[in-house]
Design an enzyme around this catalytic site. Structure first.
Site, PDB file in Angstrom:
ATOM      1  N   LEU A   6      21.706  47.013 -30.826  1.00  0.00           N
ATOM      2  CA  LEU A   6      21.873  46.390 -29.507  1.00  0.00           C
ATOM      3  C   LEU A   6      20.527  46.387 -28.781  1.00  0.00           C
ATOM      4  CD1 LEU A   6      25.281  47.909 -28.333  1.00  0.00           C
ATOM      5  CD2 LEU A   6      24.832  45.955 -29.836  1.00  0.00           C
ATOM      6  N   ARG A  13      13.975  49.023 -15.256  1.00  0.00           N
ATOM      7  CA  ARG A  13      13.126  50.118 -14.773  1.00  0.00           C
ATOM      8  C   ARG A  13      11.768  50.192 -15.466  1.00  0.00           C
ATOM      9  NH1 ARG A  13      16.951  54.982 -15.470  1.00  0.00           N
ATOM     10  NH2 ARG A  13      18.123  53.486 -16.719  1.00  0.00           N
ATOM     11  N   GLN A  71      22.828  37.186 -27.259  1.00  0.00           N
ATOM     12  CA  GLN A  71      23.886  37.506 -26.300  1.00  0.00           C
ATOM     13  C   GLN A  71      23.450  36.973 -24.933  1.00  0.00           C
ATOM     14  OE1 GLN A  71      24.142  41.499 -24.921  1.00  0.00           O
ATOM     15  NE2 GLN A  71      26.270  41.351 -24.272  1.00  0.00           N
ATOM     16  N   THR A  77      27.812  46.554 -23.454  1.00  0.00           N
ATOM     17  CA  THR A  77      27.604  46.944 -24.858  1.00  0.00           C
ATOM     18  C   THR A  77      28.756  46.491 -25.756  1.00  0.00           C
ATOM     19  OG1 THR A  77      28.468  49.113 -24.209  1.00  0.00           O
ATOM     20  CG2 THR A  77      26.088  48.924 -24.417  1.00  0.00           C
ATOM     21  N   ASP A 100      16.400  50.598 -28.037  1.00  0.00           N
ATOM     22  CA  ASP A 100      15.471  51.369 -27.207  1.00  0.00           C
ATOM     23  C   ASP A 100      15.577  52.880 -27.472  1.00  0.00           C
ATOM     24  OD1 ASP A 100      17.943  51.758 -26.099  1.00  0.00           O
ATOM     25  OD2 ASP A 100      17.429  51.029 -24.098  1.00  0.00           O
ATOM     26  N   GLY A 134      27.153  58.437 -20.360  1.00  0.00           N
ATOM     27  CA  GLY A 134      28.599  58.483 -20.525  1.00  0.00           C
ATOM     28  C   GLY A 134      28.985  59.892 -20.991  1.00  0.00           C
ATOM     29  N   LYS A 345     -21.234  44.087 -39.501  1.00  0.00           N
ATOM     30  CA  LYS A 345     -20.078  43.199 -39.667  1.00  0.00           C
ATOM     31  C   LYS A 345     -20.175  42.440 -40.981  1.00  0.00           C
ATOM     32  CE  LYS A 345     -19.744  39.059 -39.005  1.00  0.00           C
ATOM     33  NZ  LYS A 345     -19.835  37.651 -38.625  1.00  0.00           N
ATOM     34  N   ASN A 380     -27.651  35.773 -37.525  1.00  0.00           N
ATOM     35  CA  ASN A 380     -26.755  35.168 -38.508  1.00  0.00           C
ATOM     36  C   ASN A 380     -26.086  33.906 -37.995  1.00  0.00           C
ATOM     37  OD1 ASN A 380     -25.343  36.770 -36.661  1.00  0.00           O
ATOM     38  ND2 ASN A 380     -23.608  37.014 -38.051  1.00  0.00           N
TER      39      ASN A 380
HETATM   40  C1  UD1 Z   1      25.078  53.374 -22.586  1.00  0.00           C
HETATM   41  C2  UD1 Z   1      26.475  53.920 -22.793  1.00  0.00           C
HETATM   42  C3  UD1 Z   1      26.532  55.370 -22.303  1.00  0.00           C
HETATM   43  C4  UD1 Z   1      25.490  56.190 -23.016  1.00  0.00           C
HETATM   44  C5  UD1 Z   1      24.108  55.567 -22.876  1.00  0.00           C
HETATM   45  C6  UD1 Z   1      23.147  56.275 -23.755  1.00  0.00           C
HETATM   46  C7  UD1 Z   1      28.008  52.047 -22.574  1.00  0.00           C
HETATM   47  C8  UD1 Z   1      28.970  51.350 -21.699  1.00  0.00           C
HETATM   48  N1  UD1 Z   1      27.414  53.110 -22.067  1.00  0.00           N
HETATM   49  O1  UD1 Z   1      24.848  53.347 -21.196  1.00  0.00           O
HETATM   50  O2  UD1 Z   1      27.802  55.911 -22.540  1.00  0.00           O
HETATM   51  O3  UD1 Z   1      25.481  57.510 -22.508  1.00  0.00           O
HETATM   52  O4  UD1 Z   1      24.140  54.184 -23.277  1.00  0.00           O
HETATM   53  O5  UD1 Z   1      21.846  55.795 -23.522  1.00  0.00           O
HETATM   54  O6  UD1 Z   1      27.859  51.667 -23.724  1.00  0.00           O
HETATM   55  N2  UD1 Z   1      22.797  46.167 -24.348  1.00  0.00           N
HETATM   56  C9  UD1 Z   1      23.011  44.902 -24.864  1.00  0.00           C
HETATM   57  N3  UD1 Z   1      23.791  44.016 -24.163  1.00  0.00           N
HETATM   58  C10 UD1 Z   1      24.371  44.334 -22.990  1.00  0.00           C
HETATM   59  C11 UD1 Z   1      24.156  45.626 -22.473  1.00  0.00           C
HETATM   60  C12 UD1 Z   1      23.377  46.530 -23.171  1.00  0.00           C
HETATM   61  O7  UD1 Z   1      22.495  44.571 -25.931  1.00  0.00           O
HETATM   62  O8  UD1 Z   1      25.057  43.468 -22.425  1.00  0.00           O
HETATM   63  C13 UD1 Z   1      21.974  47.112 -25.099  1.00  0.00           C
HETATM   64  C14 UD1 Z   1      20.713  47.549 -24.376  1.00  0.00           C
HETATM   65  O9  UD1 Z   1      19.617  46.707 -24.723  1.00  0.00           O
HETATM   66  C15 UD1 Z   1      20.495  48.955 -24.884  1.00  0.00           C
HETATM   67  C16 UD1 Z   1      21.902  49.456 -25.165  1.00  0.00           C
HETATM   68  O10 UD1 Z   1      22.712  48.309 -25.290  1.00  0.00           O
HETATM   69  O11 UD1 Z   1      19.755  48.985 -26.089  1.00  0.00           O
HETATM   70  C17 UD1 Z   1      22.431  50.346 -24.059  1.00  0.00           C
HETATM   71  O12 UD1 Z   1      22.423  49.639 -22.855  1.00  0.00           O
HETATM   72  P1  UD1 Z   1      22.147  50.353 -21.478  1.00  0.00           P
HETATM   73  O13 UD1 Z   1      22.274  49.377 -20.391  1.00  0.00           O
HETATM   74  O14 UD1 Z   1      20.890  51.139 -21.567  1.00  0.00           O
HETATM   75  O15 UD1 Z   1      23.398  51.349 -21.441  1.00  0.00           O
HETATM   76  P2  UD1 Z   1      23.619  52.561 -20.484  1.00  0.00           P
HETATM   77  O16 UD1 Z   1      24.122  52.075 -19.190  1.00  0.00           O
HETATM   78  O17 UD1 Z   1      22.415  53.411 -20.504  1.00  0.00           O
HETATM   79 CA    CA Z   2      20.124  53.237 -21.516  1.00  0.00          CA
END
Ligand code: UD1
Ligand code: CA
Length: 450
Positions: A6, A13, A71, A77, A100, A134, A345, A380
């Site tokens: 994902l 941030r 997406q 997620t 990430d 979470g 070089k 050169n």
């Molecule tokens: C998510 C989890 C949380 C967990 C945390 C760990 C969910 C709802 N929550 O929260 O339980 O503790 O990660 O870091 O899953 N992403 C997409 N598409 C979207 C949203 C997110 O691809 O629509 C990807 C982001 O790029 C990232 C990952 O999913 O790589 C997590 O997204 P992020 O927004 O960081 O989730 P958190 O709110 O931190």
């Molecule tokens: Ca996150």
């Protein structure tokens, strides 16, 4: 097995125009680290869900044999994983990774996979400060569901076991569970985390697995966290190098952005940066503040402080620097000396040749046992094309010489100091430009008026 990464989130941030997953850790995009880990598991298919940053993300990782799924918009997620569904192969398990979270070990993921079996496994950690994550809600010791911080009660917020986001799910069940997700939560998103509660309700076993270290689960949300993870990574590289016998003046002051291979008894002083593929032979010493990119350095060579070396091959027993710049296409044979403020070089130096001070040697073939005097410059470039200079074995070039290429200095020839060499010099000859020196007696230098 399928792996879904994902990587569509925005990363607000980071306060950057660069999509979050493209920010570099150890010289490579975060996403490239995750892809490498995924690949180590030899899955049937890897799918990357991208969105924020659009095609830039795809373009930054060309040649990756993955299924890219866009997406748009990003609705959470769970929604992200749903976009990948049509791409998933028949593999029984689907591993979800985050683009990430760069430092997860393949061994940990293999363990997670084994723990899942036919069911679900979630990678969790206990954090002293679980804010933002979470929380893992257990009932009678077993995982019951995950609640996001913003939806949690005060009692749930006190739970310190958190969801890392990394989980293994049975592929056949995914379509059903993802279709049942609702966005009636604080963030109005489709949470993948809600799948855990659905699995439990369906009687599917959910296992929690903990990694060897918390760093494996840390994600990057800000520049500060990126820098923190960079240090975690570099500390591990430094520990591996020392374990292999390399002497590091300070393991906190080395940066390896690629692969560094070292022979026996290699010593590296502080603040050196190694990029791409760097190989250091036995007993090589790298003094402080050197930067090497794609370089091979043979045994017993010493790099003095502040050398910059790129796409170069340095032979055995050489002495380079301080303040030497070896640019792409430099090849030094054994026991060559390239001294301070010397730039080389696309040039070769034969054995025992020396350019010790203040010189530019470009597009040249320098033989063995040549002495290149201080201030020597190969001219050169004529404004349109580059030309070659050939300096044969045992040539002596006096200081402040210009070699106007294309030009050849024959074997054993001597160039007088201050010569502009604009024609070939035959072997054994002395080349000089006839100049006169006049000394006028009693000269009165103009004086400033007081
Ligand atoms: C998510 C989890 C949380 C967990 C945390 C760990 C969910 C709802 N929550 O929260 O339980 O503790 O990660 O870091 O899953 N992403 C997409 N598409 C979207 C949203 C997110 O691809 O629509 C990807 C982001 O790029 C990232 C990952 O999913 O790589 C997590 O997204 P992020 O927004 O960081 O989730 P958190 O709110 O931190
Ligand atoms: Ca996150």
């Amino acid at each position: 097995m399928n792996v879904v990464i994902l990587a569509a989130g925005q990363g607000k941030r980071m306060r950057s125009d660069l999509p979050k997953v493209l920010h570099p850790l150890a010289g490579r995009p975060l996403l490239a680290h995750v892809l490498a880990t995924a690949r180590a598991l030899a899955p049937g298919r890897i799918c990357v869900v991208y969105g924020h940053g659009g095609e830039r993300v795809r373009a930054a990782l060309p040649g990756e044999a993955v299924a890219w799924v866009r997406q748009e918009p990003q609705l959470g997620t769970g929604h992200a994983l749903a976009q990948a569904l049509p791409q998933l192969g028949a593999g029984a398990q689907t591993l979800v990774l985050y683009g990430d979270v760069p430092l997860t070990r393949a061994a940990t993921l293999a363990q997670l996979r084994a723990a899942a079996g036919e069911g679900v496994a979630v990678l969790t950690v206990e954090l002293p400060d679980p804010a933002g994550y979470g929380r893992i809600v257990r009932a009678g010791g077993a995982v019951a569901r995950i609640v996001e911080e913003r939806d949690a009660t005060a009692a749930e917020r006190a739970i310190r076991e958190v969801n890392t986001g990394i989980m293994v799910l049975p592929t056949a069940r995914l379509a059903g569970w993802l279709a049942r997700l609702r966005d009636d939560n604080a963030q109005r998103e489709y949470y993948l985390t809600d799948v855990i509660g659905l699995a439990v309700a369906d009687g599917v076993g959910v296992t929690a697995v903990q990694p060897g270290s918390v760093a494996e689960t840390l994600g990057v949300n800000s520049k500060a966290q990126l820098a923190e993870l960079e240090r975690v990574y570099q500390r591990a590289v430094a520990a591996d190098l020392m374990q292999a016998g390399v002497s590091l003046a300070d393991p906190a002051r080395i940066d390896v952005r690629g692969r560094l291979e070292c022979g026996r008894d290699v010593a590296i002083d502080v603040n050196c940066v190694f990029e791409g593929e760097v190989v250091l032979g036995d007993r090589v010493a790298v003094a402080a503040n050197c930067v090497l990119r794609n370089a091979r350095v043979a045994a017993d060579t010493r790099l003095e402080p502040f050398c910059h070396v790129e796409d170069a091959d340095i032979g055995a027993g050489c002495r380079v620097g301080p303040y030497a710049r070896l640019r792409p296409g430099t090849k030094l044979a054994e026991e060559v000396h390239v001294g301070n403020f010397v730039e080389v070089k696309a040039s070769t130096f034969g054995a025992r040749s020396k350019a010790n001070h203040l010189a530019y040697v470009g597009d040249s073939a320098v033989g063995r046992d040549v002495n290149v005097g201080a201030g020597t410059i190969t001219c050169n470039y004529d404004g349109a094309a580059k030309h070659r200079t050939v300096i044969e074995d045992e040539v002596f070039i006096g200081s402040d010489t210009q070699l106007v290429a294309p030009v050849t200095v024959g074997r054993g020839a001597t160039i007088a100091a201050g010569t502009t060499v604009w024609k070939d010099v035959p072997p054994g000859a002395l080349a000089l430009n006839e100049k006169t020196q006049v000394a006028r007696g009693g000269y009165q230098r103009p004086r400033k008026k007081k």
